[in-house]
Enzyme design. Structure first.
Site, PDB file in Angstrom:
ATOM      1  N   HIS A 216       1.118  -1.790  -0.446  1.00 20.12           N
ATOM      2  CA  HIS A 216      -0.221   0.142   0.453  1.00 20.12           C
ATOM      3  C   HIS A 216       1.095   1.429  -0.166  1.00 20.12           C
ATOM      4  O   HIS A 216       0.832   2.295   0.085  1.00 20.12           O
ATOM      5  CB  HIS A 216      -1.123  -0.159   1.404  1.00 20.12           C
ATOM      6  CG  HIS A 216      -0.280   0.384   2.581  1.00 20.12           C
ATOM      7  ND1 HIS A 216       0.608  -0.474   2.875  1.00 20.12           N
ATOM      8  CD2 HIS A 216       0.016   1.602   3.251  1.00 20.12           C
ATOM      9  CE1 HIS A 216       1.156   0.004   4.047  1.00 20.12           C
ATOM     10  NE2 HIS A 216       0.439   1.418   3.977  1.00 20.12           N
TER      11      HIS A 216
HETATM   12  C1  UD1 Z   1      -2.289   5.693   6.002  1.00 21.42           C
HETATM   13  C2  UD1 Z   1      -0.875   5.822   7.264  1.00 21.42           C
HETATM   14  C3  UD1 Z   1      -0.102   4.727   6.794  1.00 21.42           C
HETATM   15  C4  UD1 Z   1      -0.196   3.551   6.943  1.00 21.42           C
HETATM   16  C5  UD1 Z   1      -1.604   3.116   6.397  1.00 21.42           C
HETATM   17  C6  UD1 Z   1      -2.582   1.935   6.860  1.00 21.42           C
HETATM   18  C7  UD1 Z   1      -0.658   7.933   6.900  1.00 21.42           C
HETATM   19  C8  UD1 Z   1       0.882   9.509   6.007  1.00 21.42           C
HETATM   20  N1  UD1 Z   1      -0.279   7.258   5.759  1.00 21.42           N
HETATM   21  O1  UD1 Z   1      -2.224   5.485   4.518  1.00 21.42           O
HETATM   22  O2  UD1 Z   1       1.336   5.266   7.392  1.00 21.42           O
HETATM   23  O3  UD1 Z   1       0.784   2.532   6.512  1.00 21.42           O
HETATM   24  O4  UD1 Z   1      -2.705   3.876   6.560  1.00 21.42           O
HETATM   25  O5  UD1 Z   1      -3.100   1.802   5.998  1.00 21.42           O
HETATM   26  O6  UD1 Z   1      -0.803   8.611   7.247  1.00 21.42           O
HETATM   27  N2  UD1 Z   1      -9.000   5.152   1.744  1.00 21.42           N
HETATM   28  C9  UD1 Z   1      -9.789   4.179   1.776  1.00 21.42           C
HETATM   29  N3  UD1 Z   1     -11.006   3.971   3.274  1.00 21.42           N
HETATM   30  C10 UD1 Z   1     -10.214   3.961   4.517  1.00 21.42           C
HETATM   31  C11 UD1 Z   1      -9.150   4.720   4.820  1.00 21.42           C
HETATM   32  C12 UD1 Z   1      -8.705   4.925   2.754  1.00 21.42           C
HETATM   33  O7  UD1 Z   1     -11.279   3.836   0.847  1.00 21.42           O
HETATM   34  O8  UD1 Z   1     -10.791   3.835   5.473  1.00 21.42           O
HETATM   35  C13 UD1 Z   1      -8.331   4.629   0.845  1.00 21.42           C
HETATM   36  C14 UD1 Z   1      -8.998   6.636   0.169  1.00 21.42           C
HETATM   37  O9  UD1 Z   1      -9.129   6.285  -1.442  1.00 21.42           O
HETATM   38  C15 UD1 Z   1      -7.754   7.177   0.607  1.00 21.42           C
HETATM   39  C16 UD1 Z   1      -6.682   6.261   0.246  1.00 21.42           C
HETATM   40  O10 UD1 Z   1      -7.329   4.893   0.818  1.00 21.42           O
HETATM   41  O11 UD1 Z   1      -7.285   7.650  -0.437  1.00 21.42           O
HETATM   42  C17 UD1 Z   1      -5.234   6.325   1.046  1.00 21.42           C
HETATM   43  O12 UD1 Z   1      -5.873   6.692   2.574  1.00 21.42           O
HETATM   44  P1  UD1 Z   1      -4.799   7.484   3.833  1.00 21.42           P
HETATM   45  O13 UD1 Z   1      -5.665   7.692   4.919  1.00 21.42           O
HETATM   46  O14 UD1 Z   1      -4.729   8.566   3.455  1.00 21.42           O
HETATM   47  O15 UD1 Z   1      -3.445   6.499   3.618  1.00 21.42           O
HETATM   48  P2  UD1 Z   1      -3.306   5.381   3.402  1.00 21.42           P
HETATM   49  O16 UD1 Z   1      -2.508   4.784   2.635  1.00 21.42           O
HETATM   50  O17 UD1 Z   1      -4.037   4.164   4.200  1.00 21.42           O
END
Ligand code: UD1
Length: 375
Positions: A216
């Protein structure tokens, strides 16, 4: 100390397994203190959030800031804006943050500027790669937090190099492993996990041997070429070892966006949605190999004694390589395939479990906090 509140902050999936044992230890060791759990809502899907609360027996959050997904700036700013009034209302004696996600840094910034002591659990880890958003979050949080709990000895060395006084640092061990030990007995069998996901296990040649895959990190999945390169390596691996791939929403979205959906038709790769905590433990416990870019899985595979190939150029958790089962392989196809040969020949790293990864890290934190805050 006049305040009777401690505020514990969680935001994203890897925070939940770190905070669960801390809440349990605080309720036993500091029963006279009211602990409030604040969820920033950085992760909000059932699979990324609610389900983990159930698995980890985490109480429902007292407050949910519901920030959701956005750019880093907007997400961090939203958490800050919404967290500030919570501090005004409760005036806690400290804020506990864990890990390195955007919510960790955002809440730390708000608290220190209001003169509320901040406690950072899992301090001092460094990849020395500032392209990782988590590295920025870690460095800044550690610089301004008041009490720093570390999971491995190298973290203390990193912190001292950055000028943090030794009396702010306390080596307590790894709260992730507290959760792992706590959850292990309740982990379901692989066959049951696949059946409940509606997958016929015969697709994986009887499942005697398999690898678990998670990916991821933006550096691996946000560019079409890098993602395709890794997916093609996975296809090669799957010709020799079936794969169970738990798909993060970021990765799933990008596979679709970059039109790489051919991966979904590969015979020996089974795709699952993000798994619950206990399911993930079940999948990892009987795997022959873990292929990942996650920080948590590097530690969990070391604790379980399962070989792990980390699909990154570096790790902020060097003890998993020095003492554990982890090998850093980046995206180097030849290196990955030669490590696979070793593992399939029964010569994978077996490692040993590091110091204080013993299930009692959260208790050590609660004991230290009691003395430090004079509670
Ligand atoms: C975040 C953390 C990362 C951690 C990861 C675990 C930061 C900078 N990154 O990254 O350190 O390893 O979580 O998963 O804080 N999304 C969904 N549903 C959700 C959450 C996210 O669909 O419940 C999708 C959305 O499209 C979003 C993307 O995932 O834009 C990324 O989510 P985000 O929380 O920005 O970062 P992660 O890649 O999950």
């Amino acid at each position: 100390m006049s305040s009777r509140y401690i505020i514990c902050v969680v935001g994203a999936r890897p925070n939940f397994m770190k905070m669960a044992p801390i809440l349990r230890a605080l309720s036993i060791k500091l029963p006279h203190i009211q602990v409030l759990l604040v969820h920033t809502g950085q992760h909000y899907d059932k699979d990324m959030s609610d389900r983990l609360f159930d698995d980890l027996k985490l109480p429902r959050p007292d407050i949910n800031l519901e920030v959701g997904s956005a750019t880093h700036a907007v997400q961090t700013a939203d958490v800050m804006r919404k967290f500030e009034p919570i501090l005004d209302t409760y005036q806690p004696c400290c804020v506990i943050v864990v890990g390195d996600v955007n919510s960790t840094l955002a809440c730390t910034l708000v608290a220190v500027k209001k003169d509320v002591p901040v406690v950072h659990v899992e301090a001092g880890l460094r990849s020395y790669d500032k392209k990782m958003p988590e590295e920025i979050n870690r460095i800044l949080t550690d610089q301004i937090a008041d009490r720093l709990y570390t999971t491995e000895r190298s973290a203390e060395i990193n912190l001292k190099k950055e000028g943090i006084p030794s009396d702010q640092i306390c080596f307590v061990g790894n709260v992730m492993i507290d959760s792992l030990i706590y959850g292990q007995k309740g982990a379901p069998q692989v066959l049951d996990i696949l059946k409940s996901a509606g997958i016929d296990p015969s697709v994986l040649s009887g499942l005697k041997d398999y690898a678990v895959v998670t990916l991821h990190r933006p550096s691996n999945v946000d560019q079409p070429d890098s993602l395709q390169h890794l997916l093609d390596i996975l296809i090669e691996i799957s010709n020799r070892l079936p794969l169970i791939f738990a798909l993060h929403p970021r990765t799933k979205n990008n596979i679709e966006r970059f039109k790489l959906t051919y991966i979904f038709d590969v015979k020996n790769i089974v795709f699952l949605p993000p798994q619950g905590y206990l399911e993930m433990l079940g999948l990892m416990s009987s795997a022959s190999l873990i292929l990942t870019d996650s920080g948590g899985l590097q530690e969990e595979s070391t604790a379980l004694g399962i070989p792990c190939l980390t699909l990154r150029e570096n790790t902020e958790r060097p003890i998993t390589v020095e003492q554990g089962t982890n090998t850093i392989v980046g995206s180097d196809r030849n290196l990955i395939l030669s490590c696979l040969d070793e593992i399939l020949a029964g010569r994978g790293k077996s490692g040993r479990v590091p110091e204080f990864w013993d299930g009692a890290a959260a208790e050590r934190i609660a004991d230290d906090l009691k003395a430090w805050l004079v509670l």
